[in-house]
Design a protein around this motif. Sequence first.
Motif, PDB file in Angstrom:
ATOM      1  N   ASN A  72       0.846  -1.193   0.000  1.00  0.00           N
ATOM      2  CA  ASN A  72       0.000   0.000   0.000  1.00  0.00           C
ATOM      3  C   ASN A  72       0.881   1.243   0.000  1.00  0.00           C
ATOM      4  O   ASN A  72       1.424   1.627   1.031  1.00  0.00           O
ATOM      5  CB  ASN A  72      -0.922  -0.008   1.220  1.00  0.00           C
ATOM      6  CG  ASN A  72      -1.857  -1.187   1.189  1.00  0.00           C
ATOM      7  OD1 ASN A  72      -2.429  -1.501   0.153  1.00  0.00           O
ATOM      8  ND2 ASN A  72      -2.003  -1.860   2.309  1.00  0.00           N
ATOM      9  N   TYR A  75     -12.472   1.360  -6.646  1.00  0.00           N
ATOM     10  CA  TYR A  75     -11.129   1.514  -7.201  1.00  0.00           C
ATOM     11  C   TYR A  75     -11.077   1.041  -8.646  1.00  0.00           C
ATOM     12  O   TYR A  75     -11.932   0.315  -9.119  1.00  0.00           O
ATOM     13  CB  TYR A  75     -10.088   0.770  -6.365  1.00  0.00           C
ATOM     14  CG  TYR A  75     -10.207  -0.735  -6.406  1.00  0.00           C
ATOM     15  CD1 TYR A  75      -9.581  -1.473  -7.391  1.00  0.00           C
ATOM     16  CD2 TYR A  75     -10.938  -1.419  -5.437  1.00  0.00           C
ATOM     17  CE1 TYR A  75      -9.688  -2.850  -7.428  1.00  0.00           C
ATOM     18  CE2 TYR A  75     -11.037  -2.791  -5.469  1.00  0.00           C
ATOM     19  CZ  TYR A  75     -10.414  -3.499  -6.468  1.00  0.00           C
ATOM     20  OH  TYR A  75     -10.516  -4.860  -6.499  1.00  0.00           O
ATOM     21  N   ALA A 102      -1.908  -3.161 -10.133  1.00  0.00           N
ATOM     22  CA  ALA A 102      -1.907  -1.847  -9.481  1.00  0.00           C
ATOM     23  C   ALA A 102      -3.351  -1.372  -9.371  1.00  0.00           C
ATOM     24  O   ALA A 102      -4.171  -1.650 -10.247  1.00  0.00           O
ATOM     25  CB  ALA A 102      -1.081  -0.844 -10.273  1.00  0.00           C
ATOM     26  N   ARG A 103      -3.659  -0.681  -8.259  1.00  0.00           N
ATOM     27  CA  ARG A 103      -5.012  -0.191  -8.020  1.00  0.00           C
ATOM     28  C   ARG A 103      -4.949   1.233  -7.473  1.00  0.00           C
ATOM     29  O   ARG A 103      -4.035   1.576  -6.725  1.00  0.00           O
ATOM     30  CB  ARG A 103      -5.730  -1.075  -6.998  1.00  0.00           C
ATOM     31  CG  ARG A 103      -5.953  -2.474  -7.471  1.00  0.00           C
ATOM     32  CD  ARG A 103      -6.607  -3.322  -6.406  1.00  0.00           C
ATOM     33  NE  ARG A 103      -5.896  -3.379  -5.137  1.00  0.00           N
ATOM     34  CZ  ARG A 103      -4.825  -4.140  -4.913  1.00  0.00           C
ATOM     35  NH1 ARG A 103      -4.329  -4.868  -5.890  1.00  0.00           N
ATOM     36  NH2 ARG A 103      -4.249  -4.157  -3.734  1.00  0.00           N
ATOM     37  N   ILE A 104      -5.957   2.012  -7.845  1.00  0.00           N
ATOM     38  CA  ILE A 104      -6.101   3.359  -7.281  1.00  0.00           C
ATOM     39  C   ILE A 104      -7.578   3.550  -6.909  1.00  0.00           C
ATOM     40  O   ILE A 104      -8.463   3.250  -7.685  1.00  0.00           O
ATOM     41  CB  ILE A 104      -5.608   4.453  -8.248  1.00  0.00           C
ATOM     42  CG1 ILE A 104      -5.663   5.818  -7.572  1.00  0.00           C
ATOM     43  CG2 ILE A 104      -6.374   4.447  -9.543  1.00  0.00           C
ATOM     44  CD1 ILE A 104      -4.885   6.900  -8.290  1.00  0.00           C
ATOM     45  N   CYS A 105      -7.813   4.036  -5.688  1.00  0.00           N
ATOM     46  CA  CYS A 105      -9.170   4.275  -5.200  1.00  0.00           C
ATOM     47  C   CYS A 105      -9.586   5.713  -5.484  1.00  0.00           C
ATOM     48  O   CYS A 105      -8.748   6.616  -5.560  1.00  0.00           O
ATOM     49  CB  CYS A 105      -9.254   4.043  -3.696  1.00  0.00           C
ATOM     50  SG  CYS A 105      -9.241   2.319  -3.238  1.00  0.00           S
ATOM     51  N   GLN A 159      -8.365   8.722  -3.342  1.00  0.00           N
ATOM     52  CA  GLN A 159      -7.123   9.457  -3.588  1.00  0.00           C
ATOM     53  C   GLN A 159      -7.418  10.890  -4.017  1.00  0.00           C
ATOM     54  O   GLN A 159      -6.663  11.799  -3.720  1.00  0.00           O
ATOM     55  CB  GLN A 159      -6.290   8.746  -4.658  1.00  0.00           C
ATOM     56  CG  GLN A 159      -4.994   9.432  -4.990  1.00  0.00           C
ATOM     57  CD  GLN A 159      -3.977   9.361  -3.860  1.00  0.00           C
ATOM     58  OE1 GLN A 159      -4.023   8.501  -2.997  1.00  0.00           O
ATOM     59  NE2 GLN A 159      -3.048  10.299  -3.858  1.00  0.00           N
ATOM     60  N   ILE A 176      -3.672   3.885  -2.880  1.00  0.00           N
ATOM     61  CA  ILE A 176      -2.919   3.361  -4.025  1.00  0.00           C
ATOM     62  C   ILE A 176      -2.163   2.117  -3.571  1.00  0.00           C
ATOM     63  O   ILE A 176      -1.477   2.148  -2.550  1.00  0.00           O
ATOM     64  CB  ILE A 176      -1.933   4.406  -4.591  1.00  0.00           C
ATOM     65  CG1 ILE A 176      -2.677   5.648  -5.072  1.00  0.00           C
ATOM     66  CG2 ILE A 176      -1.109   3.808  -5.727  1.00  0.00           C
ATOM     67  CD1 ILE A 176      -1.775   6.774  -5.519  1.00  0.00           C
TER      68      ILE A 176
END
Length: 160
Positions: free
Chosen positions: A65, A132, A109-112, A115, A70
């Motif tokens: 994390n 996400y 890869a992940r982005i919420c 962010q 992210i």
Amino acid sequence: MRSLRTILFVVSALACEKANAQVQYVHPTSRPISVTISGGVTTLYGDVPDGKPFKPAGKLNVDYNITPFIAAGIEGQYGKMAIGEEGKVGELTPPLYMENTYYSAGVNARICVGQFNPYPRTTLGRTVNNTYLGTGLSYLRAEHENITRNFPDNYQPIAY
């Protein structure tokens, strides 16, 4: 009667759920690392005859994390699938036995949404913050083993 069906549905849904164990480790000088180990069973569906045994499968995820919203990670999978019963081909079982062992490795890869909106004021905003978008790349290798055929003389294949 309706409550009995509901209870049976809940019990069967819980019985079909995979085993899942998760460990969170936070080193004092680093960001959180999440390790997930999962296990379950596989079976083949589709254009295959009856007699599909259950075989084991497992998965290991390690996620880092970067921020609370992210994350990047790696994933590995291993499993087996089979048709028929070994040593009993053609006797009251499908005229085919085959095992498939698969291995998979990947990165993701992940982005919420959080962010971009770190302080939501409503319940809907907090719910949307946990949504996400992710992407990944994986390599899959499957090995077919122990292929045994014992078709009767009048066997007609479904397709060529």
